[in-house]
Design an enzyme around this catalytic site. Sequence first.
Site, PDB file in Angstrom:
ATOM      1  N   ASP A 136     -53.354 -38.515 -75.696  1.00  0.00           N
ATOM      2  CA  ASP A 136     -54.011 -39.910 -76.542  1.00  0.00           C
ATOM      3  C   ASP A 136     -54.762 -39.361 -77.733  1.00  0.00           C
ATOM      4  O   ASP A 136     -55.852 -40.052 -77.681  1.00  0.00           O
ATOM      5  CB  ASP A 136     -54.795 -40.332 -75.152  1.00  0.00           C
ATOM      6  CG  ASP A 136     -55.019 -41.895 -75.684  1.00  0.00           C
ATOM      7  OD1 ASP A 136     -54.519 -42.433 -76.712  1.00  0.00           O
ATOM      8  OD2 ASP A 136     -56.305 -42.420 -75.235  1.00  0.00           O
ATOM      9  N   CYS A 197     -51.605 -61.972 -67.692  1.00  0.00           N
ATOM     10  CA  CYS A 197     -52.641 -61.328 -68.347  1.00  0.00           C
ATOM     11  C   CYS A 197     -53.237 -62.090 -69.602  1.00  0.00           C
ATOM     12  O   CYS A 197     -54.396 -61.945 -69.830  1.00  0.00           O
ATOM     13  CB  CYS A 197     -52.242 -60.060 -68.775  1.00  0.00           C
ATOM     14  SG  CYS A 197     -50.929 -60.175 -69.747  1.00  0.00           S
ATOM     15  N   CYS A 201     -57.464 -62.787 -70.630  1.00  0.00           N
ATOM     16  CA  CYS A 201     -58.111 -62.162 -71.585  1.00  0.00           C
ATOM     17  C   CYS A 201     -59.242 -62.990 -72.187  1.00  0.00           C
ATOM     18  O   CYS A 201     -59.017 -64.099 -72.702  1.00  0.00           O
ATOM     19  CB  CYS A 201     -57.115 -61.890 -72.824  1.00  0.00           C
ATOM     20  SG  CYS A 201     -57.964 -61.108 -74.176  1.00  0.00           S
ATOM     21  N   CYS A 269     -62.589 -52.499 -71.298  1.00  0.00           N
ATOM     22  CA  CYS A 269     -62.184 -53.714 -70.635  1.00  0.00           C
ATOM     23  C   CYS A 269     -61.283 -53.687 -69.758  1.00  0.00           C
ATOM     24  O   CYS A 269     -59.968 -53.067 -70.223  1.00  0.00           O
ATOM     25  CB  CYS A 269     -62.137 -54.876 -71.733  1.00  0.00           C
ATOM     26  SG  CYS A 269     -61.548 -56.399 -71.040  1.00  0.00           S
TER      27      CYS A 269
END
Length: 410
Positions: A136, A197, A201, A269
């Site tokens: 990453d 989802c 959000c 988040c």
Amino acid sequence: MKEFINQRIKESIRERALSLGFIACGFADASALRSGTFLRAWIEAGRHGGMDYLSANLERRLQPGLSLPEAASIIVCMWPYPPPGPADPRWAAKLEGRIAAYALDEDYHSRLTHKLESLAEDLHRSCTTASRIQVDAGPLLEKELAIRAGLGWIGRNTLALMEGPGSYTLLACLLTTARFEPDPAYSGGDCGHCMACMPACPTGALRSRDPAPANSATAATHTAKASLPASGSIDSLDSRLCISYLTIEHRGPIERSLRADVGNWIFGCDECQEACPSNVQENVQDAAISPAFLRPKLVELLFLSHEEFRSRYGSTAVSRAKRRGLARNAAVALGNSANPAAIDPLADALATHDELLVRVHAAWALGRLGGHRAQSSLQRCLDSGPAPPLAEEAHLALAALRRAGISSGV
Ligand code: SF4
Ligand code: SF4
């Protein structure tokens, strides 16, 4: 073309990865990735926000061979992390922030890099090969590679999902010049008609351009659908709206219209993951995680010195947000608390903080909290002739107070 490496070696590498704690390990070929068209359009539309490194390294992302000459295979490993603990409904009374679950442990970059170093050593003992580790932090499209390596699918929350652990996972890749027979690409289930989802959000950052599933109860609420490329989708996230981007990668002021939706997230988040039915594990809090991580005190974060920031977060993923970013986020969360106890610390930050960015957000937060003390501190700020961004924010905050009726605030 080189022969494939012996299957026995391949399986021993997979076993070794599992013994190191990865929950899955797959093998993909290192040929160019297919998401170039989508990714270019995504960047062209500005959805990457201020992450210019994504456009700068685009060709390297699409062609793994540019990161490692003669790369033939990519070993993709999946690391699980504990799901987030349940949100604390009393955070505002306690003035506590929230950090995304993946960042609650020691920095995963170094942890997973060490594990892949062990894997690379094993590989080198078995065959002559060059390799390169990517966790990453390098130009690689890990999610597409995870699908190619058969590990799972990319969900509408834009994360790699695997049956079982769901999306509470991190990906780590080992590029190698060793040529392994690729695993079959993932062909199992996917999100199907689920769209849970999307309404979860807070900022509407998840959008899809694929037609709304006919039987989705939530589809009607998502008319602003943007982009899910057919199967093997990379993502349709508008980073500019995503709390994770805003609280970690974004360096400047958070867009005013989004601040209220940030709630008490001060780093990342998890809302779209918490809503996902593929994440079947119970939300549990890891007893080993220190309270300063699990329930960081917003007022402390507002005033951390450079030294305190380094000692508390220097070896963790949270360091990515930088001291000023974390203090900015704390000011926003304090403004969202509706708790009068936040006014005095915010007034102090407005008057004395060494970062203009933090003072600007403290002004906004005071305007949101309201009350005479907030008003007088904003007026004092304006009387002192502040820098233009702060003057503008203080003016707007005072105007908001007047509209709401100053004494009707907290
Ligand atoms: S991380 Fe939060 S803000 Fe970003 S897409 Fe998921 S729910 Fe939305
Ligand atoms: S909530 Fe539903 S649509 Fe979103 S990622 Fe999970 S399974 Fe896919």
